[in-house]
Design a protein around this motif. Sequence first.
Motif, PDB file in Angstrom:
ATOM      1  N   GLY A 108     -30.830  59.789   8.262  1.00 29.92           N
ATOM      2  CA  GLY A 108     -30.935  61.013   7.460  1.00 29.92           C
ATOM      3  C   GLY A 108     -32.249  61.585   8.160  1.00 29.92           C
ATOM      4  N   ILE A 109     -31.980  62.967   8.521  1.00 30.30           N
ATOM      5  CA  ILE A 109     -33.120  63.647   9.205  1.00 30.30           C
ATOM      6  C   ILE A 109     -33.590  64.900   8.368  1.00 30.30           C
ATOM      7  CG2 ILE A 109     -33.692  64.953  11.543  1.00 30.30           C
ATOM      8  CD1 ILE A 109     -31.793  63.014  12.937  1.00 30.30           C
ATOM      9  N   THR A 110     -34.606  64.883   8.194  1.00 25.40           N
ATOM     10  CA  THR A 110     -35.320  66.151   7.542  1.00 25.40           C
ATOM     11  C   THR A 110     -36.653  66.605   7.971  1.00 25.40           C
ATOM     12  OG1 THR A 110     -35.455  67.078   5.088  1.00 25.40           O
ATOM     13  CG2 THR A 110     -36.839  65.209   5.576  1.00 25.40           C
ATOM     14  N   GLY A 111     -37.136  67.583   7.468  1.00 27.62           N
ATOM     15  CA  GLY A 111     -38.268  68.502   8.004  1.00 27.62           C
ATOM     16  C   GLY A 111     -38.198  69.744   7.696  1.00 27.62           C
ATOM     17  N   SER A 112     -39.108  70.596   7.790  1.00 24.44           N
ATOM     18  CA  SER A 112     -39.080  71.932   7.731  1.00 24.44           C
ATOM     19  C   SER A 112     -38.618  72.678   9.004  1.00 24.44           C
ATOM     20  CB  SER A 112     -40.530  72.652   7.538  1.00 24.44           C
ATOM     21  OG  SER A 112     -41.188  71.893   6.423  1.00 24.44           O
ATOM     22  N   ASN A 113     -38.835  71.997  10.132  1.00 26.26           N
ATOM     23  CA  ASN A 113     -38.483  72.661  11.654  1.00 26.26           C
ATOM     24  C   ASN A 113     -38.057  71.284  12.366  1.00 26.26           C
ATOM     25  OD1 ASN A 113     -39.204  75.446  11.138  1.00 26.26           O
ATOM     26  ND2 ASN A 113     -41.127  74.593  11.040  1.00 26.26           N
ATOM     27  N   GLY A 114     -37.003  71.995  13.271  1.00 25.97           N
ATOM     28  CA  GLY A 114     -36.546  70.719  14.286  1.00 25.97           C
ATOM     29  C   GLY A 114     -35.365  69.982  14.054  1.00 25.97           C
ATOM     30  N   LYS A 115     -34.888  70.009  12.647  1.00 21.71           N
ATOM     31  CA  LYS A 115     -33.738  69.324  12.154  1.00 21.71           C
ATOM     32  C   LYS A 115     -32.577  69.191  12.905  1.00 21.71           C
ATOM     33  CE  LYS A 115     -33.641  70.925   7.815  1.00 21.71           C
ATOM     34  NZ  LYS A 115     -34.810  71.948   7.673  1.00 21.71           N
ATOM     35  N   THR A 116     -32.027  70.624  13.022  1.00 19.05           N
ATOM     36  CA  THR A 116     -30.973  70.642  13.816  1.00 19.05           C
ATOM     37  C   THR A 116     -30.901  70.077  15.257  1.00 19.05           C
ATOM     38  OG1 THR A 116     -30.258  72.472  12.605  1.00 19.05           O
ATOM     39  CG2 THR A 116     -29.090  72.261  14.483  1.00 19.05           C
ATOM     40  N   VAL A 175     -35.723  60.003   9.056  1.00 22.08           N
ATOM     41  CA  VAL A 175     -36.686  60.576   9.737  1.00 22.08           C
ATOM     42  C   VAL A 175     -37.290  61.968   9.284  1.00 22.08           C
ATOM     43  CG1 VAL A 175     -36.568  61.846  12.024  1.00 22.08           C
ATOM     44  CG2 VAL A 175     -35.250  59.967  11.885  1.00 22.08           C
ATOM     45  N   LEU A 176     -38.681  62.118   9.084  1.00 19.27           N
ATOM     46  CA  LEU A 176     -39.337  63.076   8.757  1.00 19.27           C
ATOM     47  C   LEU A 176     -40.141  63.731   9.611  1.00 19.27           C
ATOM     48  CD1 LEU A 176     -40.107  64.941   6.215  1.00 19.27           C
ATOM     49  CD2 LEU A 176     -41.739  63.126   5.339  1.00 19.27           C
ATOM     50  N   LEU A 177     -39.640  64.881  10.164  1.00 16.00           N
ATOM     51  CA  LEU A 177     -40.254  65.653  11.355  1.00 16.00           C
ATOM     52  C   LEU A 177     -41.572  66.278  11.035  1.00 16.00           C
ATOM     53  CD1 LEU A 177     -36.902  66.976  12.590  1.00 16.00           C
ATOM     54  CD2 LEU A 177     -38.264  65.043  13.471  1.00 16.00           C
ATOM     55  N   ASN A 178     -41.646  66.927   9.922  1.00 13.71           N
ATOM     56  CA  ASN A 178     -42.913  67.731   9.718  1.00 13.71           C
ATOM     57  C   ASN A 178     -42.702  68.401   8.385  1.00 13.71           C
ATOM     58  OD1 ASN A 178     -41.142  70.135  10.266  1.00 13.71           O
ATOM     59  ND2 ASN A 178     -41.473  69.731  12.183  1.00 13.71           N
ATOM     60  N   ILE A 179     -43.798  68.870   7.849  1.00 11.00           N
ATOM     61  CA  ILE A 179     -43.857  69.694   6.365  1.00 11.00           C
ATOM     62  C   ILE A 179     -44.525  70.794   6.535  1.00 11.00           C
ATOM     63  CG2 ILE A 179     -43.841  69.555   3.986  1.00 11.00           C
ATOM     64  CD1 ILE A 179     -43.452  66.412   4.047  1.00 11.00           C
ATOM     65  N   GLU A 218     -50.515  66.478   9.041  1.00  5.56           N
ATOM     66  CA  GLU A 218     -51.734  66.193   8.119  1.00  5.56           C
ATOM     67  C   GLU A 218     -50.812  65.953   6.565  1.00  5.56           C
ATOM     68  OE1 GLU A 218     -55.012  68.881   8.287  1.00  5.56           O
ATOM     69  OE2 GLU A 218     -55.380  68.467  10.326  1.00  5.56           O
ATOM     70  N   VAL A 219     -50.149  66.822   6.415  1.00  7.84           N
ATOM     71  CA  VAL A 219     -49.358  66.807   5.117  1.00  7.84           C
ATOM     72  C   VAL A 219     -48.662  65.385   4.948  1.00  7.84           C
ATOM     73  CG1 VAL A 219     -47.604  67.973   3.634  1.00  7.84           C
ATOM     74  CG2 VAL A 219     -49.001  69.360   4.991  1.00  7.84           C
ATOM     75  N   ILE A 220     -47.885  64.901   5.930  1.00  7.47           N
ATOM     76  CA  ILE A 220     -47.110  63.835   5.743  1.00  7.47           C
ATOM     77  C   ILE A 220     -48.258  62.540   5.555  1.00  7.47           C
ATOM     78  CG2 ILE A 220     -45.703  62.139   6.984  1.00  7.47           C
ATOM     79  CD1 ILE A 220     -44.481  64.526   8.297  1.00  7.47           C
ATOM     80  N   ALA A 221     -49.265  62.596   6.453  1.00  6.18           N
ATOM     81  CA  ALA A 221     -50.311  61.582   6.542  1.00  6.18           C
ATOM     82  C   ALA A 221     -50.876  61.459   5.176  1.00  6.18           C
ATOM     83  CB  ALA A 221     -51.147  61.790   7.722  1.00  6.18           C
ATOM     84  N   GLU A 222     -51.539  62.508   4.679  1.00  7.20           N
ATOM     85  CA  GLU A 222     -51.998  62.578   3.422  1.00  7.20           C
ATOM     86  C   GLU A 222     -51.068  62.136   2.158  1.00  7.20           C
ATOM     87  OE1 GLU A 222     -55.064  63.333   2.306  1.00  7.20           O
ATOM     88  OE2 GLU A 222     -55.670  63.136   4.173  1.00  7.20           O
TER      89      GLU A 222
END
Length: 452
Positions: A108-116, A175-179, A218-222
């Motif tokens: 499962g791949i998610t994130g604000s950008n780059g998913k596709t 997979v969490l690419l970015n938030i 940073e959002v993911i790390a926090e």
Amino acid sequence: MVKTRLVILGGGESGVGTALLGKAKGYDVFLSDKGKIKEKYKEVLIHNEIEFEDEQHTESKILDADIVMKSPGIPDKVALVTKIRDRGIQVVSEIEFASKFTNATIVGITGSNGKTTTASLTHHILKQELEVGLSGNIGKSFAQQILEHDYPNYVLEISSFQLDDIADFKPHIAVLLNITPDHLDRYDYNFDNYIASKFRIIMNQTKEDYLIYDADDEVIAEWLKSHKVQSTLLPFSLTKTIENLPAGKHGGAYLDKEEIKITIDNNQIIMSTTNLALEGKHNIKNQMAASTVAHLLKIRKQTIRESLENFQGVEHRLEEVLKINKVRYINDSKATNVNSTYFALDSMDAPTIWIVGGVDKGNDYRELFPLINEKVKAIICLGVDNEKLLKTFGKMVDTIVETQYMTEAVKIAYKIAETGDAVLLSPACASFDLFENYEDRGRQFKDAVRNL
């Protein structure tokens, strides 16, 4: 025996796929769409004798459901959805419903950008050696694929809206690419709500499952610092060294000068970045994520390397359309948020005429200012309401114009452009004010360019 009543809200790809799977699994199925259902979907419903309605919601038929599958496009705040929940009827997303009918290994791949891009690339690598489906927010619906050809493996591109309505769904590899702030109009303009939504992808994972994530975000790390996570963590980074760590830690991926190094359980792959098909720092991250998935699923190193070098890219994502009079026309219609447009502008190496606009989702454009000062020579605002764009960027460029027609936007860009320039459609906004979706917007851009 009374059949379980499955009501589906929304007659698009996920709705119709769920209807077909539901019927095949013995549910009493009813599909309802407040808008008009496309003819191709109507034909499928009629052919399969599935009861449906469009351009209305008959509440009496909906509120006697045992379970409701809601299209991701329908907000929770809609009165009908509130009524359904008040009755204690379970509301699920398509991926939740469909996943109950497969034993496949799910990525499962998610994130604000780059998913596709990442989902398409991951699928491209895996399909060289595995039987694997690609679905979720992309291609044929997950439900329909399970019905027609239940693959032993799936790569799913998953949006926050799809994650909002899961209960038991669990990818083996998340997979969490970015938030970055996106869709805040759906999350009470509260970024924390959106962050929580993205992390639902791991809520059912155990230590046998994996979370691959961007350690530079940073959002993911926090969030990971302050929440207990069951999943086995595999970070990737452009700036940190991530090797095999002591007992119990599995490693991850990092960039070492011109090389990507991926280590999992003392097994390392090293790949040069010089021949990669996708350019730009953000794409190195996407390629790290996809390669880490492939390494986990025991794809050969040689296959991973070759797949990264011959991948064709994704339509509407920094897609080169044509070069006319030494001016490049680039279609990045898939950039529906500010962060996505940031990547696009950052990758521009020529004076850029930027076409922007659409439905603003509470955008904060400030992060784009340095790039606009450095790279953008003219702005064309393409939307029903361009007031915020004109106010934000009006003083930053010499030329800023507005239009509500793609053909006109492209003609204006053609007139302004000089040899060596680039014309970039990267809207930073949703498309629903003037277009059916971002694909429609991208295709209209390409048609307009080809007709110059």
